[in-house]
Design a protein around this motif. Structure first.
Motif, PDB file in Angstrom:
ATOM      1  N   ILE A 118      67.406  78.363  18.200  1.00 46.68           N
ATOM      2  CA  ILE A 118      68.527  78.772  19.057  1.00 46.68           C
ATOM      3  C   ILE A 118      69.761  77.941  18.732  1.00 46.68           C
ATOM      4  O   ILE A 118      70.883  78.441  18.649  1.00 46.68           O
ATOM      5  CB  ILE A 118      68.165  78.597  20.550  1.00 46.68           C
ATOM      6  N   LEU A 123      70.732  82.101  18.282  1.00 48.07           N
ATOM      7  CA  LEU A 123      69.996  83.260  18.781  1.00 48.07           C
ATOM      8  C   LEU A 123      70.297  83.446  20.262  1.00 48.07           C
ATOM      9  O   LEU A 123      70.639  82.512  20.965  1.00 48.07           O
ATOM     10  CB  LEU A 123      68.494  83.059  18.608  1.00 48.07           C
ATOM     11  N   THR A 124      70.170  84.682  20.730  1.00 48.29           N
ATOM     12  CA  THR A 124      70.478  84.929  22.137  1.00 48.29           C
ATOM     13  C   THR A 124      69.433  85.771  22.848  1.00 48.29           C
ATOM     14  O   THR A 124      69.575  86.038  24.021  1.00 48.29           O
ATOM     15  CB  THR A 124      71.828  85.659  22.275  1.00 48.29           C
ATOM     16  N   HIS A 125      68.387  86.200  22.178  1.00 49.69           N
ATOM     17  CA  HIS A 125      67.450  87.081  22.855  1.00 49.69           C
ATOM     18  C   HIS A 125      66.002  86.720  22.530  1.00 49.69           C
ATOM     19  O   HIS A 125      65.704  86.401  21.377  1.00 49.69           O
ATOM     20  CB  HIS A 125      67.714  88.534  22.444  1.00 49.69           C
ATOM     21  N   ALA A 127      63.502  88.361  21.873  1.00 55.30           N
ATOM     22  CA  ALA A 127      62.891  89.094  20.761  1.00 55.30           C
ATOM     23  C   ALA A 127      63.167  88.386  19.435  1.00 55.30           C
ATOM     24  O   ALA A 127      62.369  88.462  18.501  1.00 55.30           O
ATOM     25  CB  ALA A 127      63.434  90.521  20.721  1.00 55.30           C
ATOM     26  N   GLN A 128      64.304  87.675  19.361  1.00 55.08           N
ATOM     27  CA  GLN A 128      64.621  86.979  18.114  1.00 55.08           C
ATOM     28  C   GLN A 128      63.821  85.693  17.946  1.00 55.08           C
ATOM     29  O   GLN A 128      63.741  85.149  16.852  1.00 55.08           O
ATOM     30  CB  GLN A 128      66.111  86.616  18.101  1.00 55.08           C
ATOM     31  N   TYR A 129      63.255  85.208  19.068  1.00 58.81           N
ATOM     32  CA  TYR A 129      62.541  83.926  18.985  1.00 58.81           C
ATOM     33  C   TYR A 129      61.170  84.076  18.350  1.00 58.81           C
ATOM     34  O   TYR A 129      60.537  83.101  17.973  1.00 58.81           O
ATOM     35  CB  TYR A 129      62.322  83.315  20.376  1.00 58.81           C
ATOM     36  N   TRP A 131      59.359  84.931  15.684  1.00 61.50           N
ATOM     37  CA  TRP A 131      58.736  84.322  14.509  1.00 61.50           C
ATOM     38  C   TRP A 131      58.846  82.817  14.517  1.00 61.50           C
ATOM     39  O   TRP A 131      57.970  82.123  14.016  1.00 61.50           O
ATOM     40  CB  TRP A 131      59.324  84.922  13.233  1.00 61.50           C
ATOM     41  N   GLU A 187      70.351  78.555  27.144  1.00 62.12           N
ATOM     42  CA  GLU A 187      69.584  79.666  26.584  1.00 62.12           C
ATOM     43  C   GLU A 187      68.083  79.385  26.660  1.00 62.12           C
ATOM     44  O   GLU A 187      67.290  80.256  27.010  1.00 62.12           O
ATOM     45  CB  GLU A 187      70.009  79.827  25.115  1.00 62.12           C
ATOM     46  N   ARG A 199      61.254  91.794  29.022  1.00 57.79           N
ATOM     47  CA  ARG A 199      60.807  92.116  27.667  1.00 57.79           C
ATOM     48  C   ARG A 199      60.321  93.556  27.639  1.00 57.79           C
ATOM     49  O   ARG A 199      59.757  94.047  28.608  1.00 57.79           O
ATOM     50  CB  ARG A 199      59.673  91.184  27.262  1.00 57.79           C
ATOM     51  N   ILE A 203      58.196  94.347  21.817  1.00 59.70           N
ATOM     52  CA  ILE A 203      58.108  92.950  21.382  1.00 59.70           C
ATOM     53  C   ILE A 203      56.683  92.635  20.918  1.00 59.70           C
ATOM     54  O   ILE A 203      56.441  91.676  20.188  1.00 59.70           O
ATOM     55  CB  ILE A 203      58.555  92.008  22.522  1.00 59.70           C
TER      56      ILE A 203
END
Lengths: 340, 355
Positions: A118, A123-125, A127-129, A131, A187, A199, A203
């Protein structure tokens, strides 16, 4: 927790008992799932929930159910099952009743990786975290397992100590990154609490493969875990490839726990509590214990999530905080029993 | 690691005496060395900053001599921070050393069994309620004691066994951590930041009032620990010999643990739960100076002070990012030590930890 309950019973009565328990477990799980669909800051009657599920209901209530609560409940079911099974395998492989995904440093590893991502990648969501959480969790677990290895064997004391040390260091690094950047702090702190909210089911797509492999591995090694419980030498004498079973079990724990952290953030205690609950009901046989955790894990997680939603209505409490609060006394009671 | 204490106590006498003399010399040498290091660090801590002062002048200014501006700078601005680090480091290290010895478990440290977690909760509750920050140390002490009460209530079962204490402690710690986490999630961002800063352990912005009160409490606690050392030594012999020597083992263990808990809470009230000082310093001292004696307990205090002060200097001057809490550095420095020690000494310890 009452291990004496594992007394041998006649085949037929065990089968009946097993079937009854299975039905009761499934009934309880369905009830929890229904409550999870109905409860929240906007309570929806169960009849409306049913209507929203079977018909195309465009009313506000129906949209809340299908748009928000169905994904949340599905994610809860999957994550709970993964954590429960991961805990059962971890306890079986290490022969340590207090082993759990949390003790292996998984949450701390995922937390650090996500917070760093982050910070560095903005990153802001959630779903992006995904991996980053997965990679951090897997790396931390491998590190703890490497520390705890001694001549091919896993030393439980080293495991506990290594996990504690690694988790403490990673947690303090996580704080450092969050203190260095207000945006990251704002965040990440919600993700770090562990939550099922906000979510969508897609996801789950990226982690389906690791989850499936993890579940299959867990089921395949469950008979061998029974032999492992008798001690390494006995297991070896029975023809069980101890080292291979350990490796497969470790891999299963990493895949299952890392996937669940990636999806829902760090959730403690489900992995610890579910196996103990199931063991109390069906005994220590891993061939029943692991399927049992498939039901008990989601049951605990959904119950905690529902509780978090109704406790402070209209705001809600993150499920990770609820499980930690409920789990702490449970861990204390367990520790009392384990350490005489 | 602590299992070593048992064989030493039972070693045949002649060899034992020679070894003891050697160890005493070694401890004395180490004490002098660490004391010198501490003075150097103290001078560095007082002399460096926005306005540099020569190290010797800084030490003189601490005593009130020299240029009036320098005296004010050193005494009012830098000394509280530096002294807070020294006092808290010593207190945490001694508390950790006592706990590890009483519990005979290398994991028994105030940060593991929830005491400093309780202190964090107390402090964060003060930050949340918005009352004056001068209440923070008191609330932290209350939180530490709360953790100790929880721990005692849950772990007491007609006596305390070691493994149960540590495991129940982990449970208490995680429950308290969840409570702290709840505050951090609910807070607005600035408050969350200061809460996080506090719970990671920081000596930033200490004032003389805090240092005076906290410092005298910690020093009193360390003095008590040194006085109680005979009991520690008797307990090291094992329960039955201790009983034969007229010491009720369970009662003595409980008193010593309580003293360690109070000491750790007071120290944590001053600086927050700085990680790994309590856990790692006793191991480092044992590694350097051998099995515990009265002398090594004093050495532990000095090492704790030097470690925390040194870590604070690293935070102030060597890190690229400013304003990080000192706990980040102590954890980073302490962990590899602990892991190396664990690798080297795990085998003899396996038996004692499994008890």
């Amino acid at each position: 927790m009452d291990l004496q309950d594992a007394r041998p019973a006649t085949g037929r009565s065990t089968a009946v008992r097993g079937a009854v328990l299975l039905l009761a477990g499934l009934a309880a799980l369905s009830l929890c799932a229904a409550l999870s669909l109905a409860a929240g800051s906007r309570p929806v009657p169960l009849g409306t929930v049913w209507h929203a599920l079977v018909a195309d209901d465009r009313s506000p209530d129906g949209l809340v159910v299908t748009g928000l609560r169905v994904p949340r409940t599905v994610i809860g079911l999957v994550v709970g099952a993964a954590l429960g099974v991961a805990g059962a395998v971890a306890q079986g492989v290490t022969r340590n009743p207090l082993a759990s995904p949390t003790t292996l440093g998984i949450n701390a590893g995922a937390g650090f990786a996500v917070v760093t991502a982050i910070y560095a990648l903005r990153l802001t969501h959630p779903a992006q975290y995904l991996w980053f959480a997965f990679a951090g969790a897997a790396l931390a677990t491998l590190a703890v397992l490497a520390i705890a290895r001694r001549a091919g064997d896993l030393d439980p004391v080293r495991l506990a100590l290594g996990g504690t040390v690694l988790a403490a260091v990673l947690t303090s690094w996580t704080s450092a990154v969050m203190l260095a950047s207000h945006r990251t702090l704002d965040e990440a702190r919600f993700w770090l609490a562990g939550s099922l909210a906000g979510r969508q089911t897609d996801i789950l797509l990226p982690v389906l493969a690791p989850l499936a492999i993890g579940f299959v591995l867990a089921f395949v090694i469950s008979p061998a875990l029974n032999a492992l419980a008798l001690g390494d030498e006995t297991a070896q004498a029975l023809g069980v490839p101890v080292a291979k079973v350990r490796a497969a079990g470790g891999l299963a724990v990493v895949l299952l726990a890392a996937s669940s952290v990636a999806v829902a953030g760090p959730l403690s205690f489900i992995g610890l509590a579910a196996p103990h609950l199931v063991r109390k009901l069906v005994g220590t046989d891993h061939r029943r214990l692991i399927p049992g955790c498939l039901i008990a894990g989601p049951l605990l997680l959904l119950a905690a999530d529902v509780l978090g939603r109704v406790l402070l209505r209209p705001t809600e409490l993150e499920v990770g905080i609820v499980t930690a609060f409920l789990g702490a006394p449970m861990l204390a009671v367990l520790a009392r029993k384990v350490a005489r | 690691m602590n299992a070593q204490a048992v064989p030493t106590a039972r070693a045949p006498r002649p060899r034992h005496v020679g070894a003891l003399a050697r160890q005493r010399r070694r401890t004395a040498l180490l004490t002098v060395a660490v004391l010198a290091l501490l003075v150097v660090l103290l001078a560095l801590g007082l002399s460096t900053g926005e306005v540099p002062v020569a190290p010797l002048d800084a030490l003189r200014a601490l005593a009130g001599f020299g240029d009036a501006g320098e005296v004010m700078l050193v005494q009012d601005l830098r000394a509280p921070r530096v002294l807070a680090a020294v006092v808290a480091g010593a207190g945490l290290a001694v508390a950790g050393s006592m706990m590890q010895r009483v519990a005979r478990n290398p994991l028994a440290a105030p940060d593991v069994i929830g005491v400093t977690g309780g202190a964090s909760l107390g402090a964060v509750a003060v930050i949340a309620s918005g009352v004056s920050a001068t209440w923070t140390p008191l609330a932290a002490l209350g939180g530490g004691l709360l953790a100790a009460v929880l721990l005692a209530a849950l772990a007491w079962r007609g006596g305390v066994t070691v493994t149960r204490l540590v495991l129940v402690g982990l449970a208490v710690q995680s429950g308290l951590a969840a409570a702290v986490n709840l505050f951090i999630v609910r807070f607005p961002a600035e408050l969350a930041s200061s809460a996080l800063q506090w719970t990671t352990g920081s000596v930033y912005g200490r004032n003389w009032t805090e240092v005076n009160i906290g410092g005298s409490l910690v020093l009193a606690g360390i003095a008590l620990a040194l006085l109680g050392h005979r009991r520690l030594a008797v307990l090291d012999l094992g329960d039955e010999p201790a009983g034969a020597l007229g010491l009720a083992p369970n009662a003595a263990r409980l008193q010593l643990l309580l003293a360690a808990v109070v000491l750790a809470s007071v120290a944590a009230a001053l600086t927050g739960p700085v990680g790994f000082v309590a856990l790692a310093v006793p191991h480092i001292v044992r590694f350097l100076a051998g099995p515990p004696t009265l002398g090594t307990l004093g050495l532990t205090a000095l090492c704790g002070a030097a470690l925390l002060l040194g870590a604070d200097l690293v935070v102030l001057h060597l890190l690229p990012v400013h304003g990080l809490p000192v706990g980040v550095v102590t954890a980073t420095l302490g962990a590899p030590w602990l892991l190396v020690l664990m690798m080297r000494q795990m085998k003899p310890n396996a038996g004692s930890a499994a008890r």
